[in-house]
Design an enzyme around this catalytic site. Structure first.
Site: not given
Ligand code: NAD
Length: 519
Positions: A175, A248, A282, A379
């Protein structure tokens, strides 16, 4: 159900009437739209993946490797087209699209495909006391792995998790983020063209509700990458269904610059680590703790190097910093920078969004920051690097650890021993000495966070093994006849035997124990 409804808050304004619209952050041009898959479609995808996985798991590692390397080759063939799409859908410069996304993905796929046979080979276990028995762990694929990814590395992150899942014998249903769905579909089309089993890897496009539906479809594992707040919801949903998950989540990487650091290298590393991918990483440098002996020199170089960054058209080969993929990050940067300045920080360079079309925010450097400022605690996920002067390394380590997040951290020193000692004291999943970012994308090192940055590991031997059920088989090496000494029927003799064994084996300098260790 309630779970799906709770995902609505993750919507980001790009969805309408059953579709997600993708557009170019650097120009605002609409690139296309993709369907928001319904819960029934997601369930169907998981079911089909489950059937395809049976045949895939029955293949040998060598056969699976052959197929995965065909996908790798097809990705290499299509590198330019993938770079073009990454530049358009993410607004990232061409070099970053090639190195951080295509190259890192291909490297990961190559590594897991070729190493899985060794890493997932049965592991023999010697019994310390029960010498007549032996055991081994075998790593069995879990089944269907649900992969949920964010928008900042829309090729590498899906490829990393899907590649590991498949190499371990699983199917994967991805997804992708609603912000960058086209790249995920392109990966699937390259996969199909390479002739791999169609249902083994599937993409379900959509928003948060689609991600929630994927968990609801009960895959055998979820690998989630995203924000801490979403991670809490995802982990709770997995917990309710007892689905194992890897989280993650966010980061707030500190960079500790010691008194003996190579200031020029540290400055260049921090600028790259803070502004690559426009800070939407991240593991971006989000807090600099500079020893007072080098602070002023470091700040001067950071200012000059940051001001010299060329921001603009990501398709131009001369662009260093591209656009902000997700517009909310501009508002976050503006708010945190304003708050820092209001509390006494100094704006060294940058600090403005660029007028005109496209989503651009200048690479921004702040000095005179204090640990309680929001910019040092929350962040940023944007192109802002806050710097603080510290008295000594003790203060730096203490402040580096004063965070709820612990994904990655950096230490700069010319003394390798000191670097290792300091690195081991920082609470983070990965600490790099005299370098930035790369350990998050190389396949060899287990990657993941501590504290609110998540749990579980992707990458490395640990990451590959997490894609598996750990199963133990134990067997008799030497037959002891019809009965083990501690089986029924119990009696005084059994008790005396056990008590004797306790003394003989666990007394200090027990000769029996030493004898057993020889075998
Ligand atoms: P997000 O949490 O908004 O979305 C991530 C994914 O989760 C998307 O595909 C979204 O559609 C899905 N999602 C949203 N609500 C959900 C639910 N209730 N159930 C299941 N899936 C759901 O994150 P973002 O804004 O896309 O990305 C930015 C964030 O990601 C930042 O906080 C960043 O630090 C983090 N990030 C972490 C890593 C790592 O490896 N630790 C890497 C990249 C980004």
């Amino acid at each position: 159900m309630g779970l799906v409804a709770s995902a609505e808050s993750s919507g980001n304004g790009r969805t309408r009437a059953g579709v997600v619209v993708s557009y170019a952050p650097a120009t605002g041009e609409v690139l296309g739209e993709v369907p928001i898959r319904s819960a029934a479609e997601v369930r169907d995808a998981v079911e089909r993946a489950r059937r395809a996985q049976q045949a895939w798991a029955a293949l040998s590692f060598e056969e699976r490797r052959g197929q995965l390397l065909r996908w790798r080759d097809a990705l290499v063939e299509r590198a330019e087209a993938l770079v073009d799409l990454l530049v358009r859908e993410c607004g990232k410069p061409r070099v970053e699209a090639l190195v951080h996304e295509v190259l890192a993905s291909v490297n990961h796929l190559d590594w897991v495909a070729t190493r899985a046979v060794r890493i997932l080979a049965p592991r023999e276990i010697e019994m310390a006391l029960l010498k007549h028995r032996r055991a081994y762990v075998h790593y069995a694929p879990r089944g269907v792995v649900g992969v949920i990814t964010p928008w900042n590395f829309p090729m590498f992150m899906p490829m990393r998790d899907v590649g590991s899942a498949l190499a371990a014998g699983n199917a994967a249903v991805l997804k992708p983020s609603e912000v960058t769905p086209l790249i995920a579909l392109e990966l699937k089309s390259v996969y199909d063209e390479a002739g791999l089993p169609p249902d083994l890897f599937q993409v379900v496009t959509g928003d948060g509700s689609t991600g929630a539906a994927l968990i609801d479809a009960k895959p055998d594992m979820i690998v989630f990458t995203g924000a801490v707040a979403t991670g809490r919801r995802v982990a709770a949903a997995c917990g309710e269904r007892l689905i194992p998950c890897t989280m993650e989540l966010g980061g707030k990487a500190p960079a500790i610059v010691c008194a003996d650091a190579d200031v020029e290298r540290a400055a260049r590393a921090i600028v790259t680590g803070g502004f690559a991918n426009c800070g939407q990483v991240c593991v971006s440098v989000e807090r600099v703790f500079a020893h007072e002996a080098v602070h002023d020199r470091l700040l001067e170089r950071l200012r000059a190097l940051t001001a010299a960054l060329r921001q603009g058209d990501p398709a131009s080969p001369d662009t260093d910093v591209g656009a902000i993929i997700f517009p909310r990050q501009i508002a976050v940067a503006e708010e945190l920078v304003a708050d820092a300045i209001a509390h006494g920080a100094r704006l060294e360079t940058g600090g403005k969004r660029r007028p005109g079309p496209g989503q651009f925010y200048e690479p921004t450097l702040l000095s005179g920051c204090q640990p309680d400022m929001r910019v040092m605690r929350e962040e940023i996920f944007g192109p802002v690097v806050p710097v603080m002067k510290v008295r000594d390394e003790e203060e730096a380590v203490r402040l580096a650890n004063d965070s709820e997040l612990g994904l990655m951290a950096y230490v700069f020193t010319k003394d390798r021993e000191r670097g290792r000692r300091l690195a081991e004291r920082v609470r983070a999943g990965v600490v790099m000495v005299n370098d930035v970012l790369s350990d998050a994308a190389v396949p060899e090192t287990p990657f993941g966070g501590v504290r609110n940055s998540g749990f579980g590991r992707v990458g490395g031997e640990e990451g590959l093994r997490e894609m598996c059920e750990v199963r133990v088989v134990s067997y008799d090496r030497i037959a002891l006849g019809v009965r083990e000494p501690t089986w029924f029927p119990y009696g005084e003799k059994t008790y005396r035997l056990a008590r004797g064994a306790l003394r003989l084996l666990f007394r200090r300098r027990s000769p029996v124990r030493r004898l057993l260790e020889l075998f």
